[in-house]
Design an enzyme around this catalytic site. Structure first.
Site, short mmCIF file in Angstrom:
data_model
loop_
_atom_site.label_atom_id
_atom_site.label_comp_id
_atom_site.label_asym_id
_atom_site.label_seq_id
_atom_site.Cartn_x
_atom_site.Cartn_y
_atom_site.Cartn_z
N LYS A 2 0.85 -1.20 0.00
CA LYS A 2 0.00 0.00 0.00
C LYS A 2 0.88 1.26 0.00
O LYS A 2 0.38 2.37 -0.06
CB LYS A 2 -0.91 0.01 1.23
CG LYS A 2 -1.96 -1.10 1.24
CD LYS A 2 -2.88 -0.92 2.42
CE LYS A 2 -3.66 -2.16 2.78
NZ LYS A 2 -4.69 -2.55 1.82
N CYS A 8 -13.93 -5.14 3.35
CA CYS A 8 -13.44 -5.98 4.46
C CYS A 8 -13.72 -5.31 5.81
O CYS A 8 -12.88 -5.35 6.72
CB CYS A 8 -11.95 -6.27 4.31
SG CYS A 8 -11.55 -7.14 2.82
#
Ligand code: C6P
Length: 402
Positions: free
Chosen positions: A222, A360
């Site tokens: 990320k 999520c």
């Protein structure tokens, strides 16, 4: 802010005939040329296993691998290099702490405090402990704008509280949590704090010494680095006492069939051959971030966040979920009468990548009574022009569903 798109080869291509507008960096960021090049260079010229060769290639690979550890330590201002453990990612780092910490000291009825805005990676491992050790989870509720109420948080502590596990920034709401205050409150109760930094590390300066957190966790992918590499920072006094999570080669000191003694930190927690190329690629990503500067990155993404939030707020058919004053560059929303997946699919046909779904974070969807959200998340390559293209494409979605 200079336009950094040219550093990322992925933007040379067209998607469905349109320039790629990538607005899903919270999911995984794109990779600059320097990272791709570092991995290529390593495999072409420098590959050997680390920590176990006495020949030059292996010694060089070991040096490069360990240099990254040093770099990470400096990047987050940790006190000691051995406090940096390489893992496969945020998920594995949290699992490591959960299982090792539990073996060290959790007993039935002990309590762990989480928040309503956690990603599944910071819920499910603790829930597994509930089944295994009989511990309880306590959940900090969040307000309608997506903030933690510190007073309610404080009231959740009891004599049985053993750990707080909290995200630095929410992957759905964008909220940046008041970590310093939360850690002070926990420490006043003698409770350690684990921080899930997956959504903060790539977007703002992080100083673990100033935060005084006990564990800080994030993923390379990320933060412009390769997939399959993560970091667990932990204070020595915890890591030293915690038992190994996985066992096998590399993490031992001496093995006989009667017993095994373990290697010192950080190797005790790095069983088996690590993702050497990934770690070396991550070093290039950290150099790239450092060159631009985390403050500059934060400012740039704040500008994009403000611009997009204001333009979406003008639209009567759109409701933003997560409007806290302190946010990272994440904007999640619902569009009246259009499912998030339909929005995502239509945008995709115009070369625009956003995430649509539960992100999520199903408990958070339940909290806001929404089935799914569209999420825009920024990286350093995004510009105001991307927002213009995105806003025009949203008009197409509206027209199609009229
Ligand atoms: N969030 C998103 O689109 P891994 O997959 O282990 O690198 O990271 C897991 C993780 C943990 N915590 C937070 C706050 C996260 O946002 C993520 C990953 C991605 O939001 C994929 S679900």
């Amino acid at each position: 802010m200079q336009n950094y798109k040219a550093d990322f080869p992925i933007f040379l291509q067209k998607m469905h005939g349109f320039p790629l507008v990538y607005l899903d960096s919270s999911n995984s960021s794109q990779k600059p040329h320097s990272v791709i090049q570092a991995i290529k260079q390593y495999y072409e010229n420098e590959h050997a296993n680390v920590h176990r060769g006495i020949y030059e290639l292996s010694e060089n690979a070991t040096r490069a691998y360990e240099n990254t550890r040093e770099k990470v330590k400096d990047f987050i201002n940790a006190r000691h290099t051995h406090e940096i453990i390489f893992t496969r990612g945020t998920t594995e780092s949290i699992n490591l702490v959960a299982h090792s910490f539990a073996r060290l000291q959790l007993k039935p009825q002990d309590e762990i405090i989480l928040s309503e805005m956690e990603h599944h990676s910071n819920i499910v491992p603790w829930q597994q402990l509930k089944a295994e050790y009989g511990i309880e989870l306590k959940v900090i509720p969040i307000s309608d704008i997506g903030e933690i109420d510190l007073l309610t948080y404080q009231q959740l502590f009891s004599k049985r509280t053993k750990l707080v596990a909290i995200t630095h920034a929410s992957n759905v709401l964008g909220t940046i949590n008041p970590l310093k205050k939360m850690i002070e409150i926990a420490h006043a109760e003698n409770v350690p704090v684990l921080v899930d930094g997956a959504q903060a590390f790539p977007h703002m300066p992080v100083d673990v010494e100033a935060l005084d957190c006990d564990f800080y966790i994030f993923s390379s992918h990320k933060a412009y680095g390769p997939t399959g590499v993560g970091v667990l920072y932990g204070k020595t006094n915890w890591l030293d006492r915690m038992p190994p999570y996985q066992s096998g080669g590399s993490m031992i000191e001496k093995v006989s069939f009667a017993e095994t003694t373990f290697a010192p930190l950080p190797y005790k927690f790095e069983a088996g051959t690590p993702h050497i190329a990934g770690v070396i690629g991550f070093h290039a990503a950290l150099n790239y971030l450092k060159k631009i500067g985390m403050d500059a990155i934060f400012q740039h993404e704040q500008y994009l966040l403000k611009e997009l939030s204001e333009r979406l707020q003008e639209q009567s058919s759109i409701k933003i979920i997560g409007t806290a004053p302190h946010k990272v560059g994440v904007v999640s929303f619902i569009m009246k009468d259009v499912h998030a997946h339909d929005v995502g699919t239509i945008l995709s046909h115009q070369g625009i990548a956003v995430r649509a779904g539960h992100h999520c974070a199903m408990p958070l969807m339940q909290r806001f009574k929404v089935p799914a959200l569209v999420r825009v998340s920024f990286g350093i390559y995004n510009s105001k022009e991307d927002i213009d293209i995105f806003m025009r494409a949203l008009e197409t979605v509206k027209r199609l569903f009229k």
